[in-house]
Design a protein around this motif. Structure first.
Motif, PDB file in Angstrom:
ATOM      1  N   UNK A   1      -5.698 -15.900   6.435  1.00 16.66           N
ATOM      2  CA  UNK A   1      -6.383 -16.302   7.659  1.00 16.66           C
ATOM      3  C   UNK A   1      -6.944 -17.706   7.462  1.00 16.66           C
ATOM      4  N   UNK A   2      -6.869 -18.529   8.508  1.00 16.31           N
ATOM      5  CA  UNK A   2      -7.293 -19.929   8.455  1.00 16.31           C
ATOM      6  C   UNK A   2      -8.515 -20.146   9.344  1.00 16.31           C
ATOM      7  N   UNK A   3      -9.448 -20.958   8.880  1.00 17.48           N
ATOM      8  CA  UNK A   3     -10.712 -21.181   9.587  1.00 17.48           C
ATOM      9  C   UNK A   3     -10.761 -22.563  10.204  1.00 17.48           C
ATOM     10  N   UNK A   4     -11.371 -22.632  11.377  1.00 17.24           N
ATOM     11  CA  UNK A   4     -11.523 -23.904  12.095  1.00 17.24           C
ATOM     12  C   UNK A   4     -12.834 -24.600  11.761  1.00 17.24           C
ATOM     13  N   UNK A   5     -13.899 -23.836  11.530  1.00 13.47           N
ATOM     14  CA  UNK A   5     -15.232 -24.404  11.374  1.00 13.47           C
ATOM     15  C   UNK A   5     -15.935 -23.811  10.162  1.00 13.47           C
ATOM     16  N   UNK A   6     -17.047 -24.442   9.767  1.00 17.15           N
ATOM     17  CA  UNK A   6     -17.841 -23.942   8.648  1.00 17.15           C
ATOM     18  C   UNK A   6     -18.429 -22.575   8.980  1.00 17.15           C
ATOM     19  N   UNK A   7     -18.889 -22.395  10.213  1.00 22.27           N
ATOM     20  CA  UNK A   7     -19.394 -21.081  10.626  1.00 22.27           C
ATOM     21  C   UNK A   7     -18.319 -20.014  10.500  1.00 22.27           C
TER      22      UNK A   7
ATOM     23  N   UNK B   1     -20.381 -30.789   6.271  1.00 26.29           N
ATOM     24  CA  UNK B   1     -21.603 -30.015   6.519  1.00 26.29           C
ATOM     25  C   UNK B   1     -21.838 -29.868   8.021  1.00 26.29           C
ATOM     26  N   UNK B   2     -22.288 -28.687   8.407  1.00 29.21           N
ATOM     27  CA  UNK B   2     -22.618 -28.445   9.812  1.00 29.21           C
ATOM     28  C   UNK B   2     -23.636 -27.313   9.920  1.00 29.21           C
ATOM     29  N   UNK B   3     -24.090 -27.092  11.130  1.00 28.29           N
ATOM     30  CA  UNK B   3     -25.050 -26.024  11.417  1.00 28.29           C
ATOM     31  C   UNK B   3     -24.379 -24.672  11.225  1.00 28.29           C
ATOM     32  N   UNK B   4     -25.064 -23.796  10.505  1.00 26.21           N
ATOM     33  CA  UNK B   4     -24.531 -22.456  10.248  1.00 26.21           C
ATOM     34  C   UNK B   4     -25.624 -21.430  10.505  1.00 26.21           C
ATOM     35  N   UNK B   5     -25.275 -20.358  11.183  1.00 23.80           N
ATOM     36  CA  UNK B   5     -26.197 -19.248  11.408  1.00 23.80           C
ATOM     37  C   UNK B   5     -25.917 -18.163  10.374  1.00 23.80           C
ATOM     38  N   UNK B   6     -26.931 -17.843   9.572  1.00 26.46           N
ATOM     39  CA  UNK B   6     -26.812 -16.843   8.515  1.00 26.46           C
ATOM     40  C   UNK B   6     -27.174 -15.464   9.054  1.00 26.46           C
ATOM     41  N   UNK B   7     -26.234 -14.519   9.047  1.00 25.69           N
ATOM     42  CA  UNK B   7     -26.567 -13.164   9.517  1.00 25.69           C
ATOM     43  C   UNK B   7     -27.610 -12.513   8.610  1.00 25.69           C
ATOM     44  N   UNK B   8     -28.359 -11.606   9.178  1.00 20.76           N
ATOM     45  CA  UNK B   8     -29.326 -10.841   8.406  1.00 20.76           C
ATOM     46  C   UNK B   8     -28.585  -9.892   7.459  1.00 20.76           C
TER      47      UNK B   8
END
Length: 417
Positions: free
Chosen positions: A151-157, A192-199
């Motif tokens: 699987x390939x990812x587009x963004x850091x998130x 580097x970019x904004x990332x939301x870390x799940x709980x």
């Protein structure tokens, strides 16, 4: 309240609890690994993957990740160590790229045949020679027929979220195959970019109970042979070997369904969604489309938006799951357009085109449609694929729609940069 309303409220609550951080792609991958709670990590650094394993080592040293770490003497040993761990019931992880991936090819090829659900991040790197330590998809594309899910990812998130999901996909009883999470070297690994870390509690609920080695149950008190010599021309060897290969193929096809289910479950529990197999972007009323893979998709979407503003009916098809190839999803998307331009970040030397383009021709054949199409190759050895590059792809694909004969040679986007 309806079930849908309750699920929506739960997803909103999960999003509210998430911590926002700044991270580059390699760090996001390491954090995703930590959230999945592996038992064993085996590593060997190689550019542009090195900072990923450094982040892993620091997470373990700081007590933020409870896992055994094995500093092996090379990539062949890295994956061999993890095979033993997976056979003993451990959730396992590693990362590599380029020459490191080549060095581990023997155990790499062996892992899916043993049905071991190891997760391995490929921080994609172009091939050598000429000498290159920069990004490209050549390493991952070279091993695309080895039996791993890719699987390939587009963004850091998407790197962080997909890394967590990869463990659940690999360990599903209908799959039991290793997974490559592919992230573009340089552009995602160091970007580097904004990332939301799940709980963590939400991720734990998403992952469920760990169940890695149910199919092998390696136990020193109950000795058994693992991967014995199989095949030949007599006895049950031929039919046994066929049964193994047929089972692998079934697991790969099952993965298409499981990948969709896991992405849907992630969206429901965490409140964030990604196209699991194929993303259709502004495709519903498009006359022609371009196809992308990985981080180039961001610039390509911007170019499509600009072209749309100029009155050009272009859409975008982004492939996320490359192996197994999402034939049915692509048939649905390709059925909407009359011309296609495919952008690859690697080279298919046998066919003198991009590997994704080559695979897509097979889908068009199965669809029973001939539409004019063109292979574009760009972003090799760390070169950028910019919005102007994509505008060139759009213009040349639109020319195909308007009757220009399709070229037999690929278009090399960075040839005159």
């Amino acid at each position: 309240m309806t079930t849908a309303t309750l699920e929506k409220a739960a997803a909103a609550e999960a999003q509210r609890k998430q911590k926002v951080i700044l991270a580059e792609g390699n760090e996001a991958a390491a954090l995703g690994v930590a959230l999945a709670r592996p038992d064993m990590v085996s590593v060997y650094p190689i550019t542009p993957q090195s900072s990923l394993v450094e982040h892993l080592a620091k997470l373990i040293a700081d007590g933020r990740m409870d896992a055994d770490i094995v500093d092996a003497e090379g990539e062949h040993s890295v994956l061999s160590v993890l095979q033993g761990g997976a056979l003993a019931g451990a959730r396992t992880y590693t990362a590599t790229c380029g020459p490191g991936l080549a060095f581990m090819f023997e155990p790499y090829f062996r892992t899916p045949g043993m049905r071991l659900p190891i997760v391995l991040t490929i921080v994609t790197r172009d091939g050598i020679t000429p000498q290159s330590v920069w990004g490209g998809h050549q390493d991952a594309m070279t091993v695309r027929e080895a039996g791993w899910i890719q699987v390939y990812c587009e963004s850091v998130q998407e790197v962080l979220d997909t890394t967590v999901m990869a463990f659940k996909i690999a360990e599903h009883h209908d799959v039991m195959l290793p997974v490559n999470v592919c992230l573009d070297g340089n552009y995602l690994s160091y970007g580097a970019s904004r990332v939301e870390m799940p709980d963590q509690a939400d991720v734990d609920e998403f992952m469920g109970e760990k169940d890695v080695n149910w199919h092998v149950a390696l136990d020193p008190l109950r000795p058994m042979a693992v991967d014995p010599l199989t095949g030949g021309t007599t006895g049950k060897g031929p039919q046994t070997f066929v049964r193994y290969r047929k089972g692998q193929c079934a697991g790969m096809q099952n993965a298409l369904r499981v990948i969709e289910e896991v992405h849907a479950d992630w969206a429901k529990r965490i409140g964030r969604s990604f196209a699991p197999l194929v993303e259709e972007y502004r495709l519903d009323d498009a006359e022609f489309a371009i196809m992308t893979l990985g981080s180039m998709s961001g610039a390509a979407k911007d170019a499509v938006d600009e072209a749309r503003d100029a009155g050009r009916k272009v859409g975008l098809i982004k492939i996320k799951t490359f192996s197994p190839f999402p034939v049915e999803a692509l048939m649905k998307a390709l059925g909407k357009v009359k011309a296609l331009g495919v952008i690859d970040r690697s080279v298919g030397f046998r066919w003198n085109c991009g590997p994704m383009y080559q695979e897509t021709l097979g889908v068009l054949y199965r669809l029973g449609r001939f539409i004019p199409s063109m292979s574009f190759i760009g972003g090799l050895a760390g070169a950028d694929i910019t919005i102007p590059h994509v505008h060139r792809v759009i213009a040349e694909t639109e020319a195909l729609l308007n009757g220009t004969a399709a070229p037999t040679e690929p278009v090399w986007l960075n040839e005159k940069d």
